[in-house]
Scaffold this motif. Sequence first.
Motif, short mmCIF file in Angstrom:
data_model
loop_
_atom_site.label_atom_id
_atom_site.label_comp_id
_atom_site.label_asym_id
_atom_site.label_seq_id
_atom_site.Cartn_x
_atom_site.Cartn_y
_atom_site.Cartn_z
N VAL A 1 0.85 -1.20 0.00
CA VAL A 1 0.00 0.00 0.00
C VAL A 1 0.88 1.24 0.00
N PHE A 2 0.67 2.13 -0.97
CA PHE A 2 1.32 3.44 -0.94
C PHE A 2 0.63 4.29 0.13
N VAL A 3 1.42 4.89 1.01
CA VAL A 3 0.88 5.81 2.01
C VAL A 3 1.64 7.13 1.88
N SER A 4 0.96 8.15 1.35
CA SER A 4 1.56 9.46 1.17
C SER A 4 1.26 10.33 2.39
N LEU A 5 2.29 10.99 2.94
CA LEU A 5 2.16 11.77 4.16
C LEU A 5 2.54 13.23 3.91
N ASP A 6 1.91 14.12 4.66
CA ASP A 6 2.29 15.53 4.60
C ASP A 6 1.93 16.21 5.92
N PHE A 7 2.80 17.15 6.32
CA PHE A 7 2.58 17.94 7.53
C PHE A 7 2.61 19.41 7.16
N GLU A 8 1.86 20.20 7.88
CA GLU A 8 1.92 21.66 7.75
C GLU A 8 2.32 22.23 9.10
N GLY A 9 3.08 23.32 9.06
CA GLY A 9 3.56 23.94 10.28
C GLY A 9 5.04 23.68 10.45
N ASP A 10 5.58 24.08 11.58
CA ASP A 10 7.02 23.98 11.83
C ASP A 10 7.22 23.51 13.26
N ILE A 11 7.91 22.38 13.42
CA ILE A 11 8.11 21.83 14.77
C ILE A 11 9.01 22.73 15.60
N HIS A 12 9.77 23.63 14.96
CA HIS A 12 10.73 24.45 15.69
C HIS A 12 10.16 25.80 16.12
N SER A 13 9.00 26.17 15.64
CA SER A 13 8.47 27.49 16.01
C SER A 13 7.06 27.35 16.58
N ARG A 14 6.05 27.54 15.74
CA ARG A 14 4.68 27.52 16.25
C ARG A 14 4.11 26.12 16.34
N ARG B 1 11.36 13.61 9.59
CA ARG B 1 11.80 14.41 10.73
C ARG B 1 10.61 14.76 11.62
N ASN B 2 9.49 15.13 11.01
CA ASN B 2 8.30 15.45 11.80
C ASN B 2 7.76 14.22 12.53
N MET B 3 7.83 13.07 11.86
CA MET B 3 7.41 11.84 12.51
C MET B 3 8.28 11.54 13.72
N ALA B 4 9.60 11.64 13.54
CA ALA B 4 10.53 11.35 14.63
C ALA B 4 10.33 12.31 15.80
N ALA B 5 9.99 13.56 15.48
CA ALA B 5 9.77 14.55 16.54
C ALA B 5 8.57 14.18 17.42
N HIS B 6 7.69 13.34 16.90
CA HIS B 6 6.51 12.91 17.67
C HIS B 6 6.59 11.43 18.01
N GLU C 1 -1.19 20.78 10.94
CA GLU C 1 -2.01 19.87 10.15
C GLU C 1 -1.23 18.60 9.82
N PHE C 2 -1.96 17.52 9.67
CA PHE C 2 -1.38 16.25 9.19
C PHE C 2 -2.38 15.63 8.24
N GLY C 3 -1.89 15.16 7.10
CA GLY C 3 -2.77 14.53 6.13
C GLY C 3 -2.11 13.34 5.48
N TYR C 4 -2.93 12.43 4.98
CA TYR C 4 -2.38 11.27 4.30
C TYR C 4 -3.30 10.85 3.16
N ALA D 1 -6.67 18.22 11.62
CA ALA D 1 -6.36 19.60 12.00
C ALA D 1 -5.89 19.61 13.45
N LEU D 2 -4.71 20.16 13.68
CA LEU D 2 -4.17 20.25 15.02
C LEU D 2 -4.41 21.62 15.64
N ALA D 3 -5.06 22.49 14.90
CA ALA D 3 -5.40 23.82 15.40
C ALA D 3 -6.91 23.96 15.36
N SER D 4 -7.43 25.00 15.99
CA SER D 4 -8.88 25.17 16.08
C SER D 4 -9.50 25.48 14.72
#
Length: 343
Positions: free
Chosen positions: A113-126, A208-213, A130-133, A154-157
Amino acid sequence: MVTSRKHSGPQLVVFCTRGVALTWTQLWVRGSQREDLWKKYDGNRRAYYAAFHLDDTETLINLERGMETFKRWEARLSRQMLGQRNQSAGMSAAVNFINALATQTMSDKADFVFVSLDFEGDIHSRGLTEFGYATLDTRDVIADGPTIFGHHYALASNHKRGFLFGDVTRIDVPQLGATIREVCHVTDVDGTDRRVVLVGHGIHNELRNMAAHGVRLEDLPRVVGAIDTGELSKVVLGQASTLERLLTSLEIPLTRNRNGFADSLHCAGNDAHYTLRALLLLLYTQSSPTSGGSIDLLEQMARAPLPGRAVATKNDDWDAHLDRELFEDIVTRICPASDRTNS
């Protein structure tokens, strides 16, 4: 101030450690500093050279800093080596998938199964917002019934851009790690684990974002490889580009506003879906035109019309689980029936 060579060694060393403010590297680089030191110690070579040495405390601090730097570089190189191995395995799996399409015969190596991942935002600042697949089962493609599934978290309101390809779920940041693990853990109808190939545009950022979590590739045994569409575009098209430029050059449909800007990008769920479409068309472009079989399905999926324009939503989980009877009871007690009728 040392004015002659009659001073003992220890006195000179004490004076040097107290009197030199700059580090020895700075002093050595600057010729004017060397001249000033020479004048300062009145030609006393022993004191002059001692001024370039660090005391025990400074040496220990530098050693600790050096070890920390070494650890960071070692971890970075390990991640790079792991990423390279996984990308090689990912492309190998993709080749097996293309061969299965050409022969219309499923093999174990092409079953994943292909699983495409994407994150929005910056782990080093704000922080991540968002997380989508998006997923595509190679079995479905071989069976001529391909469907790309996806979801947006959505990780924000709120979030500005609407998700075009499915539903939106509101989660909190502490839930992100478990959510990523769940997305990367695909099971068959009988409960057995499926093999997974991760996909991303600049996938090192996703890793990198995955490892950070708390989610590392080595913790996901069923992930057999990874594919970076940015790197693949260099091989197939001879150029690296942003996701938008890649989609445009591949003529993959994008929603655009009146000013011509792609207004559905930079939404994690949309980007994950678009990245998977880009992968399919890159694989199609890379394959031989005479491959035969169901290869054309890749182009059809990649360039399929987009669904209707989505509206940016605020989807909080509490609303989905709201007790409607309790809510109506509260409204009845707070707001009399006559007032509700008049309104």
